[in-house]
Scaffold this motif. Structure first.
Motif, PDB file in Angstrom:
ATOM      1  N   UNK A   1       0.870  -1.173   0.000  1.00 20.92           N
ATOM      2  CA  UNK A   1       0.000   0.000   0.000  1.00 20.92           C
ATOM      3  C   UNK A   1       0.906   1.222   0.000  1.00 20.92           C
ATOM      4  N   UNK A   2       0.758   2.083  -1.009  1.00 25.58           N
ATOM      5  CA  UNK A   2       1.650   3.231  -1.193  1.00 25.58           C
ATOM      6  C   UNK A   2       0.899   4.512  -0.832  1.00 25.58           C
ATOM      7  N   UNK A   3       1.290   5.215   0.237  1.00 22.67           N
ATOM      8  CA  UNK A   3       0.645   6.496   0.564  1.00 22.67           C
ATOM      9  C   UNK A   3       0.976   7.535  -0.508  1.00 22.67           C
ATOM     10  N   UNK A   4      -0.051   8.274  -0.949  1.00 18.77           N
ATOM     11  CA  UNK A   4       0.141   9.242  -2.033  1.00 18.77           C
ATOM     12  C   UNK A   4      -0.065  10.687  -1.590  1.00 18.77           C
ATOM     13  N   UNK A   5      -0.718  10.893  -0.459  1.00 22.41           N
ATOM     14  CA  UNK A   5      -0.827  12.242   0.080  1.00 22.41           C
ATOM     15  C   UNK A   5      -1.882  13.119  -0.546  1.00 22.41           C
ATOM     16  N   UNK A   6      -2.903  12.520  -1.119  1.00 27.00           N
ATOM     17  CA  UNK A   6      -3.979  13.306  -1.702  1.00 27.00           C
ATOM     18  C   UNK A   6      -5.020  12.404  -2.325  1.00 27.00           C
ATOM     19  N   UNK A   7      -6.154  13.006  -2.701  1.00 21.08           N
ATOM     20  CA  UNK A   7      -7.224  12.239  -3.337  1.00 21.08           C
ATOM     21  C   UNK A   7      -6.763  11.743  -4.697  1.00 21.08           C
TER      22      UNK A   7
ATOM     23  N   UNK B   1      -3.077  12.763  -8.786  1.00 22.77           N
ATOM     24  CA  UNK B   1      -3.454  13.197  -7.434  1.00 22.77           C
ATOM     25  C   UNK B   1      -4.261  14.468  -7.623  1.00 22.77           C
ATOM     26  N   UNK B   2      -5.579  14.309  -7.593  1.00 22.34           N
ATOM     27  CA  UNK B   2      -6.454  15.377  -8.066  1.00 22.34           C
ATOM     28  C   UNK B   2      -6.606  16.536  -7.090  1.00 22.34           C
ATOM     29  N   UNK B   3      -6.279  16.337  -5.817  1.00 25.42           N
ATOM     30  CA  UNK B   3      -6.353  17.442  -4.869  1.00 25.42           C
ATOM     31  C   UNK B   3      -5.032  18.204  -4.760  1.00 25.42           C
ATOM     32  N   UNK B   4      -3.972  17.674  -5.380  1.00 19.41           N
ATOM     33  CA  UNK B   4      -2.670  18.354  -5.349  1.00 19.41           C
ATOM     34  C   UNK B   4      -2.234  18.837  -6.723  1.00 19.41           C
ATOM     35  N   UNK B   5      -3.088  18.589  -7.757  1.00 23.99           N
ATOM     36  CA  UNK B   5      -2.767  19.002  -9.121  1.00 23.99           C
ATOM     37  C   UNK B   5      -1.409  18.449  -9.554  1.00 23.99           C
ATOM     38  N   UNK B   6      -1.230  17.156  -9.264  1.00 25.77           N
ATOM     39  CA  UNK B   6       0.028  16.502  -9.572  1.00 25.77           C
ATOM     40  C   UNK B   6      -0.197  15.159 -10.256  1.00 25.77           C
TER      41      UNK B   6
ATOM     42  N   UNK C   1      -4.312  22.528 -13.995  1.00 26.69           N
ATOM     43  CA  UNK C   1      -5.175  21.407 -13.617  1.00 26.69           C
ATOM     44  C   UNK C   1      -6.071  21.774 -12.449  1.00 26.69           C
ATOM     45  N   UNK C   2      -7.275  21.203 -12.448  1.00 22.19           N
ATOM     46  CA  UNK C   2      -8.152  21.256 -11.289  1.00 22.19           C
ATOM     47  C   UNK C   2      -9.012  20.012 -11.323  1.00 22.19           C
ATOM     48  N   UNK C   3      -8.839  19.156 -10.343  1.00 23.18           N
ATOM     49  CA  UNK C   3      -9.570  17.894 -10.341  1.00 23.18           C
ATOM     50  C   UNK C   3      -9.089  16.970 -11.444  1.00 23.18           C
ATOM     51  N   UNK C   4      -7.761  16.817 -11.576  1.00 26.14           N
ATOM     52  CA  UNK C   4      -7.192  15.960 -12.626  1.00 26.14           C
ATOM     53  C   UNK C   4      -7.468  14.493 -12.299  1.00 26.14           C
TER      54      UNK C   4
ATOM     55  N   UNK D   1      -2.359  12.184 -21.491  1.00 25.53           N
ATOM     56  CA  UNK D   1      -3.551  13.025 -21.588  1.00 25.53           C
ATOM     57  C   UNK D   1      -4.253  13.001 -20.235  1.00 25.53           C
ATOM     58  N   UNK D   2      -4.537  14.186 -19.708  1.00 25.04           N
ATOM     59  CA  UNK D   2      -5.062  14.323 -18.357  1.00 25.04           C
ATOM     60  C   UNK D   2      -6.375  15.106 -18.416  1.00 25.04           C
ATOM     61  N   UNK D   3      -7.455  14.465 -17.991  1.00 22.89           N
ATOM     62  CA  UNK D   3      -8.777  15.098 -18.003  1.00 22.89           C
ATOM     63  C   UNK D   3      -9.058  15.697 -16.630  1.00 22.89           C
ATOM     64  N   UNK D   4      -9.365  16.983 -16.614  1.00 24.59           N
ATOM     65  CA  UNK D   4      -9.578  17.712 -15.361  1.00 24.59           C
ATOM     66  C   UNK D   4     -11.063  18.024 -15.204  1.00 24.59           C
ATOM     67  N   UNK D   5     -11.724  17.281 -14.315  1.00 24.68           N
ATOM     68  CA  UNK D   5     -13.166  17.439 -14.161  1.00 24.68           C
ATOM     69  C   UNK D   5     -13.536  18.708 -13.413  1.00 24.68           C
ATOM     70  N   UNK D   6     -12.572  19.306 -12.711  1.00 23.77           N
ATOM     71  CA  UNK D   6     -12.874  20.506 -11.940  1.00 23.77           C
ATOM     72  C   UNK D   6     -12.981  21.762 -12.776  1.00 23.77           C
ATOM     73  N   UNK D   7     -12.311  21.810 -13.928  1.00 23.33           N
ATOM     74  CA  UNK D   7     -12.368  23.010 -14.771  1.00 23.33           C
ATOM     75  C   UNK D   7     -12.573  22.690 -16.252  1.00 23.33           C
ATOM     76  N   UNK D   8     -12.996  21.452 -16.545  1.00 26.77           N
ATOM     77  CA  UNK D   8     -13.366  21.050 -17.911  1.00 26.77           C
ATOM     78  C   UNK D   8     -12.213  21.277 -18.891  1.00 26.77           C
ATOM     79  N   UNK D   9     -11.050  20.734 -18.541  1.00 26.27           N
ATOM     80  CA  UNK D   9      -9.863  20.899 -19.370  1.00 26.27           C
ATOM     81  C   UNK D   9      -9.232  19.544 -19.691  1.00 26.27           C
ATOM     82  N   UNK D  10      -8.587  19.481 -20.855  1.00 22.52           N
ATOM     83  CA  UNK D  10      -7.702  18.385 -21.193  1.00 22.52           C
ATOM     84  C   UNK D  10      -6.291  18.941 -21.270  1.00 22.52           C
TER      85      UNK D  10
END
Length: 346
Positions: free
Chosen positions: A179-185, A202-207, A227-230, A243-252
């Motif tokens: 189990x690998x801790x990642x530090x965010x959602x 890691x969608x809460x850290x934009x990483x 990114x926001x909500x990646x 390719x990274x889909x960001x549901x928080x700001x509707x961006x690719x």
């Protein structure tokens, strides 16, 4: 025919004819109305069929297919089951029940096995692809979602969205090994066969996190400007793009995997979720919760937007068959029933 000149044309026959014509007109009207409800957009896609799916009009989630068997597996989240669909015959061939709140589903053809993330019980459920029987249940961490497979090491990596960890499973023994801790959602997880590393949003850290699966250690954290909500993630190893889909700001976002920098950003439909890529036609599909699908052409490091279009209500999941170029969109509610909407290039 001149009715007044034909003495055999009686009043009852005339009434029957009028009734038949009225029924025909009504049927034609209903057909036109049904056609109007089908996707109407500027995307280079045409509608092939809507295949009825079993169960209730509840949420459908990820899908994954085996090109050797022509079998697609669809997560019916709301019904807690996995649907097996024959892509060649366009029909449902099986249902695997007792996969509580199933989110992710991943076929591993070389093992003849399907893995499904049962978020309701925090398990990963292993299914035999030939018999469609459940063969194992493995602890999957807190809120297991997307999955990726590392073939050289026979390891499965599972996103634990709310648990903020990555669960690692040995598929030879079907046991959790790390189990690998990642530090965010956590968003989606993908394997890159070129670097042989695992990448996780890691969608809460934009990483984007990079993991070495040999040691199961984090080797890099890549910041994602814009990114926001990646959440959604797809890797194109041939062109070295992520390719990274960001549901928080509707961006690719388009990430160059040589430099690990974002090189392009595009607007998409509302809340983009699942991505799929046709490597033959060099076409990227981004499906969103708003029912809008965005399409892009990929040539080397250059990505060009083809357009946006409505494919169906809540069409947030897509899979593309590279052999036929057909795209598959599970829709939870069309006239009160779930369907699998099939499209193809026009």
């Amino acid at each position: 025919m001149n009715i007044r000149d034909n003495r055999r044309f009686t009043l009852p026959v005339f009434a029957i004819l009028l009734t038949a014509l009225a029924v025909m007109d009504f049927a034609s009207l209903r057909y036109c109305q049904a056609a109007d409800e089908l996707p109407a957009n500027d995307l280079p896609l045409k509608h092939v069929a809507d295949i009825p799916l079993p169960g209730g009009a509840t949420r459908l989630d990820y899908e994954s297919y085996d090109p050797e068997r022509n079998l697609m597996f669809i997560a019916h989240l709301g019904d807690g089951e996995v649907i097996a669909f024959d892509m060649r015959e366009s029909r449902v061939v099986g249902r695997i029940a007792n996969v509580s709140s199933v989110h992710g589903v991943l076929v591993i053809p070389e093992l003849s096995r399907v893995y499904a993330s049962a978020t309701g019980t925090n398990e990963i459920v292993a299914i035999d692809e030939a018999t469609l029987a459940i063969v194992s249940r493995i602890p999957g961490g807190i809120y297991p979602d997307g999955m990726a497979y590392v073939p050289d090491l026979h390891k499965l990596y599972v996103s634990n969205e709310n648990g903020e960890t990555e669960t690692v499973i040995d598929v030879d023994t079907n046991t959790r090994v790390a189990t690998i801790p990642l530090g965010g959602e956590v968003g989606n997880t993908q394997y890159d066969p070129i670097s042989r590393h695992v990448f996780v949003n890691i969608q809460t850290r934009r990483q984007l996190i990079e993991i070495d699966p040999v040691t199961d250690h984090i080797v890099a954290r890549i910041d994602l400007p814009g990114a926001r909500g990646n959440h959604g993630l797809l890797i194109n190893p041939r062109d070295r793009l992520a390719f990274i889909a960001c549901e928080g700001n509707d961006k690719l976002l388009v990430l160059d995997m040589h430099t690990m920098r974002v090189i392009q950003a595009f607007d998409t439909g509302g809340a983009p979720d699942v991505l799929a890529f046709d490597p033959v036609l060099n076409t990227l599909y981004v499906a969103g919760e708003a029912g809008i699908v965005s399409m892009f052409h990929v040539k080397g490091a250059v990505v060009t937007k083809i357009g946006n279009g409505s494919v169906g209500p809540r069409a947030h999941v897509v899979a593309v068959d590279a052999a036929t170029h057909r795209s598959y969109f599970p829709l939870k509610d069309i006239d009160g029933h779930p369907v699998l909407r099939i499209m193809e290039p026009r």
